[in-house]
Design a protein around this motif. Sequence first.
Motif, PDB file in Angstrom:
ATOM      1  N   VAL A  19       0.843  -1.202   0.000  1.00  0.00           N
ATOM      2  CA  VAL A  19       0.000   0.000   0.000  1.00  0.00           C
ATOM      3  C   VAL A  19       0.871   1.242   0.000  1.00  0.00           C
ATOM      4  CG1 VAL A  19      -2.013  -1.066   1.078  1.00  0.00           C
ATOM      5  CG2 VAL A  19      -0.213  -0.123   2.512  1.00  0.00           C
ATOM      6  N   ASP A  20       0.307   2.328  -0.508  1.00  0.00           N
ATOM      7  CA  ASP A  20       1.066   3.555  -0.711  1.00  0.00           C
ATOM      8  C   ASP A  20       0.974   4.428   0.544  1.00  0.00           C
ATOM      9  OD1 ASP A  20       2.546   5.493  -1.908  1.00  0.00           O
ATOM     10  OD2 ASP A  20       0.983   6.170  -3.277  1.00  0.00           O
ATOM     11  N   THR A  21       1.820   4.115   1.551  1.00  0.00           N
ATOM     12  CA  THR A  21       1.733   4.830   2.838  1.00  0.00           C
ATOM     13  C   THR A  21       3.053   5.405   3.328  1.00  0.00           C
ATOM     14  OG1 THR A  21       2.030   2.723   3.995  1.00  0.00           O
ATOM     15  CG2 THR A  21      -0.238   3.477   3.677  1.00  0.00           C
ATOM     16  N   GLU A  22       4.169   5.112   2.698  1.00  0.00           N
ATOM     17  CA  GLU A  22       5.450   5.567   3.242  1.00  0.00           C
ATOM     18  C   GLU A  22       5.526   7.095   3.336  1.00  0.00           C
ATOM     19  OE1 GLU A  22       7.729   4.323   4.861  1.00  0.00           O
ATOM     20  OE2 GLU A  22       7.954   2.228   4.345  1.00  0.00           O
ATOM     21  N   GLU A  23       5.097   7.798   2.296  1.00  0.00           N
ATOM     22  CA  GLU A  23       5.156   9.256   2.353  1.00  0.00           C
ATOM     23  C   GLU A  23       4.197   9.804   3.401  1.00  0.00           C
ATOM     24  OE1 GLU A  23       7.185  11.402   1.267  1.00  0.00           O
ATOM     25  OE2 GLU A  23       8.372  10.042   0.040  1.00  0.00           O
ATOM     26  N   ALA A  24       3.036   9.152   3.553  1.00  0.00           N
ATOM     27  CA  ALA A  24       2.093   9.580   4.594  1.00  0.00           C
ATOM     28  C   ALA A  24       2.732   9.441   5.977  1.00  0.00           C
ATOM     29  CB  ALA A  24       0.817   8.751   4.513  1.00  0.00           C
ATOM     30  N   TRP A  25       3.459   8.348   6.191  1.00  0.00           N
ATOM     31  CA  TRP A  25       4.131   8.131   7.468  1.00  0.00           C
ATOM     32  C   TRP A  25       5.180   9.207   7.728  1.00  0.00           C
ATOM     33  CZ3 TRP A  25       4.561   6.774  12.169  1.00  0.00           C
ATOM     34  CH2 TRP A  25       5.793   6.485  12.763  1.00  0.00           C
ATOM     35  N   VAL A  26       5.986   9.505   6.721  1.00  0.00           N
ATOM     36  CA  VAL A  26       7.022  10.524   6.898  1.00  0.00           C
ATOM     37  C   VAL A  26       6.397  11.888   7.164  1.00  0.00           C
ATOM     38  CG1 VAL A  26       8.970  11.697   5.818  1.00  0.00           C
ATOM     39  CG2 VAL A  26       8.701   9.244   5.538  1.00  0.00           C
ATOM     40  N   GLU A  27       5.295  12.186   6.512  1.00  0.00           N
ATOM     41  CA  GLU A  27       4.617  13.455   6.756  1.00  0.00           C
ATOM     42  C   GLU A  27       4.106  13.550   8.183  1.00  0.00           C
ATOM     43  OE1 GLU A  27       1.641  13.747   3.757  1.00  0.00           O
ATOM     44  OE2 GLU A  27       3.107  13.889   2.127  1.00  0.00           O
TER      45      GLU A  27
ATOM     46  N   LEU B 259      12.633  17.917  10.095  1.00  0.00           N
ATOM     47  CA  LEU B 259      13.167  16.594   9.752  1.00  0.00           C
ATOM     48  C   LEU B 259      13.757  16.671   8.347  1.00  0.00           C
ATOM     49  CD1 LEU B 259      12.947  13.818  11.324  1.00  0.00           C
ATOM     50  CD2 LEU B 259      11.172  13.235   9.679  1.00  0.00           C
ATOM     51  N   VAL B 260      15.072  16.618   8.242  1.00  0.00           N
ATOM     52  CA  VAL B 260      15.717  16.783   6.939  1.00  0.00           C
ATOM     53  C   VAL B 260      16.834  15.755   6.761  1.00  0.00           C
ATOM     54  CG1 VAL B 260      15.205  19.250   6.814  1.00  0.00           C
ATOM     55  CG2 VAL B 260      17.351  18.483   7.859  1.00  0.00           C
ATOM     56  N   GLY B 261      17.286  15.626   5.503  1.00  0.00           N
ATOM     57  CA  GLY B 261      18.464  14.829   5.207  1.00  0.00           C
ATOM     58  C   GLY B 261      18.394  13.394   5.691  1.00  0.00           C
ATOM     59  N   GLU B 262      19.467  12.944   6.304  1.00  0.00           N
ATOM     60  CA  GLU B 262      19.579  11.563   6.742  1.00  0.00           C
ATOM     61  C   GLU B 262      18.537  11.213   7.788  1.00  0.00           C
ATOM     62  OE1 GLU B 262      20.490   7.756   6.955  1.00  0.00           O
ATOM     63  OE2 GLU B 262      21.298   9.157   5.488  1.00  0.00           O
ATOM     64  N   GLN B 263      18.186  12.162   8.641  1.00  0.00           N
ATOM     65  CA  GLN B 263      17.179  11.873   9.659  1.00  0.00           C
ATOM     66  C   GLN B 263      15.824  11.590   9.019  1.00  0.00           C
ATOM     67  OE1 GLN B 263      15.800  14.935  12.521  1.00  0.00           O
ATOM     68  NE2 GLN B 263      16.471  13.491  14.104  1.00  0.00           N
ATOM     69  N   ARG B 264      15.490  12.330   7.967  1.00  0.00           N
ATOM     70  CA  ARG B 264      14.234  12.070   7.260  1.00  0.00           C
ATOM     71  C   ARG B 264      14.277  10.689   6.607  1.00  0.00           C
ATOM     72  NH1 ARG B 264      11.066  12.593   2.605  1.00  0.00           N
ATOM     73  NH2 ARG B 264       9.144  13.772   2.947  1.00  0.00           N
ATOM     74  N   ARG B 265      15.387  10.370   5.953  1.00  0.00           N
ATOM     75  CA  ARG B 265      15.511   9.077   5.294  1.00  0.00           C
ATOM     76  C   ARG B 265      15.453   7.925   6.285  1.00  0.00           C
ATOM     77  NH1 ARG B 265      19.118  12.214   2.202  1.00  0.00           N
ATOM     78  NH2 ARG B 265      20.883  11.646   3.512  1.00  0.00           N
ATOM     79  N   SER B 266      15.921   8.161   7.489  1.00  0.00           N
ATOM     80  CA  SER B 266      16.043   7.071   8.461  1.00  0.00           C
ATOM     81  C   SER B 266      14.702   6.590   9.000  1.00  0.00           C
ATOM     82  CB  SER B 266      16.938   7.499   9.625  1.00  0.00           C
ATOM     83  OG  SER B 266      16.308   8.495  10.403  1.00  0.00           O
ATOM     84  N   VAL B 267      13.625   7.351   8.811  1.00  0.00           N
ATOM     85  CA  VAL B 267      12.337   6.928   9.375  1.00  0.00           C
ATOM     86  C   VAL B 267      11.579   6.005   8.435  1.00  0.00           C
ATOM     87  CG1 VAL B 267      12.204   9.071  10.675  1.00  0.00           C
ATOM     88  CG2 VAL B 267      10.936   8.876   8.545  1.00  0.00           C
ATOM     89  N   TYR B 268      11.998   5.883   7.176  1.00  0.00           N
ATOM     90  CA  TYR B 268      11.316   4.974   6.256  1.00  0.00           C
ATOM     91  C   TYR B 268      11.447   3.543   6.763  1.00  0.00           C
ATOM     92  CZ  TYR B 268      10.944   8.656   2.710  1.00  0.00           C
ATOM     93  OH  TYR B 268      10.643   9.802   2.022  1.00  0.00           O
ATOM     94  N   GLY B 269      10.299   2.872   6.861  1.00  0.00           N
ATOM     95  CA  GLY B 269      10.292   1.477   7.264  1.00  0.00           C
ATOM     96  C   GLY B 269      10.453   1.237   8.750  1.00  0.00           C
TER      97      GLY B 269
ATOM     98  N   ALA C 145      13.068  -6.782  -3.806  1.00  0.00           N
ATOM     99  CA  ALA C 145      12.962  -5.384  -3.403  1.00  0.00           C
ATOM    100  C   ALA C 145      12.225  -4.590  -4.462  1.00  0.00           C
ATOM    101  CB  ALA C 145      14.348  -4.788  -3.169  1.00  0.00           C
ATOM    102  N   VAL C 146      11.269  -3.785  -3.991  1.00  0.00           N
ATOM    103  CA  VAL C 146      10.482  -2.918  -4.863  1.00  0.00           C
ATOM    104  C   VAL C 146      10.572  -1.510  -4.275  1.00  0.00           C
ATOM    105  CG1 VAL C 146       8.260  -2.639  -6.041  1.00  0.00           C
ATOM    106  CG2 VAL C 146       8.932  -4.891  -5.196  1.00  0.00           C
ATOM    107  N   PRO C 147      11.650  -0.804  -4.520  1.00  0.00           N
ATOM    108  CA  PRO C 147      11.885   0.481  -3.839  1.00  0.00           C
ATOM    109  C   PRO C 147      10.743   1.467  -4.044  1.00  0.00           C
ATOM    110  CG  PRO C 147      13.829  -0.221  -5.071  1.00  0.00           C
ATOM    111  CD  PRO C 147      12.721  -1.124  -5.480  1.00  0.00           C
ATOM    112  N   SER C 148      10.333   2.103  -2.941  1.00  0.00           N
ATOM    113  CA  SER C 148       9.233   3.071  -3.029  1.00  0.00           C
ATOM    114  C   SER C 148       9.705   4.503  -2.877  1.00  0.00           C
ATOM    115  CB  SER C 148       8.176   2.771  -1.960  1.00  0.00           C
ATOM    116  OG  SER C 148       8.709   2.967  -0.663  1.00  0.00           O
ATOM    117  N   VAL C 149      10.791   4.709  -2.123  1.00  0.00           N
ATOM    118  CA  VAL C 149      11.210   6.083  -1.829  1.00  0.00           C
ATOM    119  C   VAL C 149      12.675   6.341  -2.134  1.00  0.00           C
ATOM    120  CG1 VAL C 149       9.420   6.581  -0.132  1.00  0.00           C
ATOM    121  CG2 VAL C 149      11.491   5.405   0.599  1.00  0.00           C
ATOM    122  N   GLU C 150      13.510   5.325  -2.004  1.00  0.00           N
ATOM    123  CA  GLU C 150      14.932   5.470  -2.283  1.00  0.00           C
ATOM    124  C   GLU C 150      15.454   4.220  -2.975  1.00  0.00           C
ATOM    125  OE1 GLU C 150      16.998   8.510   0.739  1.00  0.00           O
ATOM    126  OE2 GLU C 150      16.806   6.480   1.509  1.00  0.00           O
ATOM    127  N   PRO C 151      16.483   4.342  -3.787  1.00  0.00           N
ATOM    128  CA  PRO C 151      16.997   3.176  -4.507  1.00  0.00           C
ATOM    129  C   PRO C 151      17.507   2.083  -3.558  1.00  0.00           C
ATOM    130  CG  PRO C 151      17.883   5.209  -5.422  1.00  0.00           C
ATOM    131  CD  PRO C 151      17.206   5.580  -4.130  1.00  0.00           C
TER     132      PRO C 151
END
Length: 215
Positions: free
Chosen positions: A16-24, A37-47, A182-188
């Motif tokens: 389901v398409d929820t990763e961006e909703a979670w980060v928001e 929340l920027v840079g590496e800290q933003r990326r670190s919350v995915y998953g 792997a089916v990347p949704s937000v980052e390679p």
Amino acid sequence: MSGLRAVLFDMDGTLVDTEEAWVEVVEQVASRYGHALVGEQRRSVYGRSVEDTAELLHTSLGAPRERLADELGAGFTARLADGAEPRPGALRLLRLLRESGVLTALVSASPRAIVRRVATSLDGHRFDAVYGAEDTERTKPAPDPYLAAAAALGADPASCVAVEDTATGVASAEAAGCVVLAVPSVEPIAPARGRTVVASLEEADLTLLRSLIGS
């Protein structure tokens, strides 16, 4: 090895398409405390789970972990009150697996209540096992959720394909000994030994999944 025994699906960003909703939601909670929340800290919350993300924010904000976890969980639950949009190809693949008798599990780092709610958005698909963040002592990136799901299905992890969209989830599945699609949704995500990368679940079918196990 006896071939493909089960397919273990991550939920957020994979089915389901929820990763961006979670980060928001995480960004909104952080902003209440004057933090961007920027840079590496933003990326670190995915998953990541609610508790792990609350710990991350606690380190930056100093606010109580419990309060942060409550705010994150409530925000994400509200965002998913009406379910979530399936990712392209997700419903077709679930249908193929059910028609072929291949066992499936839902393995998520989201809270159990959210997992069960979102599962109802998947066209009535009945998973043979469902795991949320509270269902194992540790959640992703630890291997515990995938080990538990494989055990519940009576399958060797090496005979299971784990379908994931983030580096955190891939780390969990690979640590458990699963083969990874792997089916990347937000980052390679880079291909690696025991890991195949596709752009969308529309590229996945039974032939591909079985070939990953070597059957």
